[in-house]
Design an enzyme around this catalytic site. Sequence first.
Site, PDB file in Angstrom:
ATOM      1  N   THR A 470       9.135  -5.037  -0.729  1.00 32.26           N
ATOM      2  CA  THR A 470       9.713  -4.545   0.530  1.00 32.26           C
ATOM      3  C   THR A 470       9.517  -5.524   1.672  1.00 32.26           C
ATOM      4  O   THR A 470      10.481  -5.950   2.321  1.00 32.26           O
ATOM      5  CB  THR A 470       9.103  -3.180   0.900  1.00 32.26           C
ATOM      6  N   ASP A 529      14.688   1.217   5.095  1.00 33.76           N
ATOM      7  CA  ASP A 529      13.613   0.327   5.562  1.00 33.76           C
ATOM      8  C   ASP A 529      14.146  -0.820   6.424  1.00 33.76           C
ATOM      9  O   ASP A 529      13.786  -1.984   6.246  1.00 33.76           O
ATOM     10  CB  ASP A 529      12.814  -0.234   4.384  1.00 33.76           C
ATOM     11  N   ASP A 556      13.702   6.063   6.176  1.00 33.94           N
ATOM     12  CA  ASP A 556      12.454   5.426   6.646  1.00 33.94           C
ATOM     13  C   ASP A 556      12.750   4.129   7.384  1.00 33.94           C
ATOM     14  O   ASP A 556      12.025   3.139   7.241  1.00 33.94           O
ATOM     15  CB  ASP A 556      11.532   5.133   5.460  1.00 33.94           C
ATOM     16  N   ARG A 617       8.481  11.147   8.525  1.00 38.93           N
ATOM     17  CA  ARG A 617       7.531  11.660   7.545  1.00 38.93           C
ATOM     18  C   ARG A 617       6.315  10.741   7.534  1.00 38.93           C
ATOM     19  O   ARG A 617       6.371   9.589   7.970  1.00 38.93           O
ATOM     20  CB  ARG A 617       8.163  11.767   6.159  1.00 38.93           C
ATOM     21  N   TRP A 619       3.695   8.383   6.180  1.00 38.69           N
ATOM     22  CA  TRP A 619       3.510   7.409   5.096  1.00 38.69           C
ATOM     23  C   TRP A 619       2.034   7.010   5.045  1.00 38.69           C
ATOM     24  O   TRP A 619       1.555   6.279   5.915  1.00 38.69           O
ATOM     25  CB  TRP A 619       4.398   6.196   5.337  1.00 38.69           C
TER      26      TRP A 619
END
Length: 701
Positions: A470, A529, A556, A617, A619
């Site tokens: 990522t 992302d 996200d 949310r 993480w």
Amino acid sequence: MRANRHERAAQHRRRRLSLRVGIPVAVAAAAGLTYGTTLGVFGEDAQPRASAATGAGSAATSAAWADDVADGFASVNALGQKGTYGGRDGKTVTVKTLADLERYATASDPYVIVVAATITMNPKGKEIKVASDKTIVGSGTSGQIVGGGFFLGQGVHNVIIRNLTIRDSYAGTWNDKEHDFDAVQMDGAHHVWIDHNDLRHMADGLIDSRKDTTYLTVSWNKLSDNNKTFGIGWTENTTADITIHHNWLRETEQRNPSTDNVAHAHLYNNYLQDVAGTDITSSYGNYSRGNTKMVLENSYFEGLNNPVTKDSSASIVQRGNVFVGTSGRNESGGTAFDPKSYYSYTPDKAAEVPAKVKAGVGPRATLGTSASTSSSASASASAASTLTVAKDGSAQYKTVQAAINAVPTNNSSRVVVSIAAGTYRETVKIPANKPHVTLQGTGGSRKDTVIVYDNAAGTPKPDGSGNYGTSGSATVAAEADDFQARNLTISNDFDEKANQNLAGHQAVALRTAADKAYLDSVIVTGDQDTLLLDTAAKNKLGRAYIKNSYIVGNTDFIFGRATAVVDRSVITLKKRWDGTSQGYVTAPSTPADRKGFLITNTTVTGDVSARSFYLGRNWHAGGDASLTPQTTVRDSTLSAAIRPTPWSDMGGFPWKDDRFAEYKNTGAGSGPASGDRPQLTDAQAAGQEIGDWLGNWTPTP
């Protein structure tokens, strides 16, 4: 301000206070628009130079903002005063306490007074009696006055009140008849400039201009969340000359402004907004009373009842105004005056006013700041060097990375990488040993200069050493402190639909992994992302400030462990690769001793299904139970795309054990407090302002 005999009756009701649902507070103190819409002119209107010392000290005035002078009627030579320039001829002092602020504001000598902290008035409602020849200016976004304000009495002149947040003297009664707690009250003053302030939630008026106060200019302020907003007059005389331009009056019930017996009232390019479905409903907008002569031009009225009203004895000349969703009285008549016979000005087009005013009102990061108190990059701004990039070979370098490679290792001064308009398909890395780098697009808009690539987490590296992962997928990776980006687009255009065989579809456009990252007027766009706001290590502070920008994604897409503020921006939600609408705006992974994400004064919107997106949310990266992820969304507009229960669990960790809350959001996607939708109390919100996130850092170009 007290009501007088001229004021017509207004519909009042008790304002419902924010419901109090407790949330954890971080222990560390220092830590509708859509994508593609033109937002107008972003950024500050002044440049920083050296200024005052820290504490209640003094220094010679040398900052450019300290030389700024008023426009409009406050610029007119009259009553023995040549325009309005405040304390420019005196010393500059920086104050952080009520005692020091009062000491210098009431002194007979001229002063430029830099407010560099949140100062709480004691007793509540206290109004400091400001003397003539003063500039009172907030230091960047850190200057706040809580629970009181300023009073300018008879004959006080040449005063500038600028770049401050003045808030929260509200005493619990919406139609308050007992408390005269104003943000700024003027009784018989002249030559006053009130500029770039955020005024809200006071017990009485936000601005009271009374008893023949004249040669007043009120510009680029946000006035919000109040009953009686801006009253002018309280006199039998018709002598005052007043200019009011580029202000945002939002969720204010009456006196927007109410203008009584003013000889020349020039109102232009103001944005008056009453948001549907909220507790505050406008009674009326601009009101010309008594013998007032008003010129009202190129302003934008949205959702107001009775947007323009006048007494039979008053005059209003309207021209070029826009009215959207308004109802009731909208009046004009009589003769007025030509403002250009008094001063020069060029009004903006009314259609451009909402975007331009939203972007420009309120405290500016570059006002009230100095080289001595800002970052080392700002201190050496005069020595900044520029490297040029153009893909056609007409500049020093053809690629952005080539220019970065030319930046000296451990450089001590700002290096601007000036990038010509065009699309640069490449990855860019600013390593940790090259701080103070600015990526600056030179096109006419942020869409003209684009840095783009299409790596994803599951994309194999060319050398066969595995996949990118990522963080490694980022199109631009900024690992150096004091990184800045301006006027450009950073994109990851990884095609999920065409790459279903890859295991990881996370595709980062921009990754910041250092302290003091500043993004101004940029587009950061991707899918999953998009924007990774990280730190160099878990135990290191990493702050980011993003303003006047667009962030686009679906899953996200604002994530990481940094302490980050998204201010006055647009967050655009987009559908998934298969056309479905579902996603999460934020995924913070905040350490317990830090602050996480603050989204403020921002619009969340997009062409997606209603109630399909969560605000965030929690993480817990790597399953780390010691983290306490945090997102606060406040003073923002949420579209119907946001779910009525806007927070979600992640990885088996309940979000209710972490730090998620809202405060005074509006729009179809907002909602009342509940066990599934925590709202900050006013007291909690006072500790969750931009300055609380950024600590001792004031972002400056």
